[in-house]
Motif scaffolding. Structure first.
Motif, mmCIF file in Angstrom:
data_model
loop_
_atom_site.group_PDB
_atom_site.id
_atom_site.type_symbol
_atom_site.label_atom_id
_atom_site.label_comp_id
_atom_site.label_asym_id
_atom_site.label_seq_id
_atom_site.Cartn_x
_atom_site.Cartn_y
_atom_site.Cartn_z
ATOM 1 N N SER A 129 7.166 -4.835 7.654
ATOM 2 C CA SER A 129 7.114 -6.191 6.988
ATOM 3 C C SER A 129 5.786 -6.786 7.042
ATOM 4 O O SER A 129 5.301 -7.295 6.077
ATOM 5 C CB SER A 129 8.276 -7.121 7.500
ATOM 6 O OG SER A 129 8.019 -7.505 8.832
ATOM 7 N N ALA A 182 6.850 -7.130 -1.046
ATOM 8 C CA ALA A 182 6.412 -8.216 -0.117
ATOM 9 C C ALA A 182 6.904 -9.551 -0.253
ATOM 10 O O ALA A 182 7.111 -10.541 0.799
ATOM 11 C CB ALA A 182 4.884 -8.512 -0.214
ATOM 12 N N SER A 194 3.294 -7.476 3.845
ATOM 13 C CA SER A 194 2.986 -8.897 3.523
ATOM 14 C C SER A 194 1.271 -9.013 3.242
ATOM 15 O O SER A 194 0.912 -9.959 2.845
ATOM 16 C CB SER A 194 3.593 -9.664 4.601
ATOM 17 O OG SER A 194 2.853 -9.767 5.547
ATOM 18 N N GLU A 214 9.083 -11.805 2.428
ATOM 19 C CA GLU A 214 8.485 -13.110 2.898
ATOM 20 C C GLU A 214 9.667 -14.216 2.607
ATOM 21 O O GLU A 214 9.399 -15.454 3.070
ATOM 22 C CB GLU A 214 7.461 -13.460 2.376
ATOM 23 C CG GLU A 214 6.000 -12.635 2.868
ATOM 24 C CD GLU A 214 5.837 -13.083 4.166
ATOM 25 O OE1 GLU A 214 5.465 -13.971 4.770
ATOM 26 O OE2 GLU A 214 6.098 -12.068 5.153
#
Length: 297
Positions: A11, A228, A15, A232
Motif C-alpha cells: 500500500s 492508489a 500510494s 487510500e
C-alpha cells in the motif's frame, strides 16, 4: 492501539504516485532547502522501506549519506534489499521515532515524511529530531491535512465538491485526535510546533501534487493511480450489513449524529468508487504540508 506497518509495503508503494511531483521536490531541494550544495549526513525518522529516500537521494550532492530507521522490521528489511545495489551510502535500522537510535548532533538534515500524523505525541518526535541534528542543521517534516484533502477532492459524476459532508470528516478527525492524540491535520500545525521548540527561520510549503484520473483507464499508469486512490480510502465498499453497521457506529462514536452518518454512508455506497471509479473524472490534491526550520547555532 498504535498502527501496525509491518504489512503495509504494497500500500505504501502504491500510494507514492499520489504524494509529490518530482519537479517540485527538485525545486525544494535546490531552491528552498538548498541541500544539494555539498555532501550531507541525512537521517529519516519512520523511513519505511525508503520511499521518500528514493525520491530525495538522486537530488542531493554526491557523497551524501543516508540513515533511515523505522519500527516496522519488515519495511526496514525491504529497504535494505531495495538499496543494496544502489549507488548511495545508505543504512536502514530498526528503531522507534520517540527514541531515535542515533547519536546527538550527528546529522546535517533530519526528515520525517508522513510520520507525525501517525504518532500521539508529535512534539516528542520533533524533540528527538532536534536532538540528533547538529547546530545549523535542518529539520524537515511533511504531513497531511485531511480536512483540506477531503474539501479539495472532486469527482465530477458525484458532484463531490457540493455533496460531501465536510463537517463529518472534521468531527471524525477531531474525535480521533481527542481519543488518541493522533492528528490527521498536523501538517498545517507543525510549523507552530517547530517555532515553539526554538527552531529558527521556520517556513512551510504545500505540495503541488494534484492527480487526475479520467476515463478510459487504459494504461498501467492510470491503473496504478486508480488502485492508489482505492488503497487510500476511496475503495472502501462494504457489502455486509454487519460491516456497514460497524462503520456507522464508529462514525457516530466520533461525535457525528446518526442522521449525518447515515447520509454520508449512503452517499459513499452509491458512489462506489471501487467499481465505478474507472469511469469517473476524479481530481485529487495531496494537500501535504512541508515544514522546516534550522537548529540554532
Amino acid at each position: 492501539m498504535p498502527e501496525s506497518w509491518e504489512d503495509k509495503f504494497e500500500s505504501l508503494r502504491a500510494s507514492r504516485v499520489l504524494t509529490h511531483n518530482a519537479d517540485y521536490l527538485e525545486f525544494l531541494v535546490s531552491k528552498v532547502w538548498r541541500i544539494d550544495r555539498q555532501p550531507l549526513k541525512i537521517a529519516e525518522f519512520g523511513c519505511g522501506y525508503g520511499r521518500f529516500a528514493s525520491m530525495l537521494l538522486p537530488l542531493v550532492s554526491s557523497g551524501s549519506s543516508y540513515t533511515g530507521f523505522d519500527s516496522a522490521g519488515a519495511l526496514v528489511g525491504k529497504g535494505k534489499g531495495i538499496f543494496a545495489e544502489s549507488p548511495y551510502a545508505t543504512a536502514f535500522v530498526r528503531g522507534d521515532v520517540n527514541d531515535a537510535p542515533l547519536r546527538g548532533s550527528s546529522f546535517d538534515v533530519t526528515i520525517a515524511h508522513l510520520v507525525l500524523m501517525h504518532v500521539p505525541d508529535p512534539q516528542r518526535v520533533l524533540r528527538e529530531m532536534l536532538r540528533v541534528t547538529r547546530p545549523g542543521g535542518l529539520l524537515i517534516t511533511c504531513d497531511a491535512n485531511r480536512n483540506g484533502h477531503n474539501a479539495l477532492l472532486h469527482i465530477e459524476e458525484t458532484n463531490e465538491q457540493e455533496s460531501v459532508h465536510l463537517e463529518l470528516f472534521q468531527a471524525v478527525n477531531r474525535g480521533i485526535r481527542h481519543e488518541s492524540g493522533v492528528d490527521y491535520n498536523i501538517g498545517m500545525k507543525t510549523a507552530v510546533l517547530m517555532h515553539r521548540l526554538g527552531l529558527e527561520n521556520v517556513q512551510a510549503r504545500t505540495s503541488d501534487s494534484v492527480v487526475l484520473l479520467f476515463p478510459p483507464v487504459d494504461t498501467p499508469e492510470k491503473e496504478q493511480i486508480f488502485r492508489a486512490m482505492c488503497s487510500e480510502g476511496l475503495g472502501y465498499q462494504p457489502t455486509d450489513e454487519a460491516e456497514i453497521e460497524r462503520w456507522r457506529r464508529a462514525v457516530i462514536a466520533r461525535g457525528v449524529s446518526r442522521e449525518t452518518a447515515d447520509k454520508e454512508i449512503q452517499r459513499e455506497l452509491e458512489r462506489d468508487f471501487q467499481h465505478k471509479g474507472r469511469s469517473y473524472h476524479t481530481v485529487s490534491a495531496s494537500a501535504f504540508t512541508f515544514s522546516f526550520g534550522t537548529v540554532p547555532r
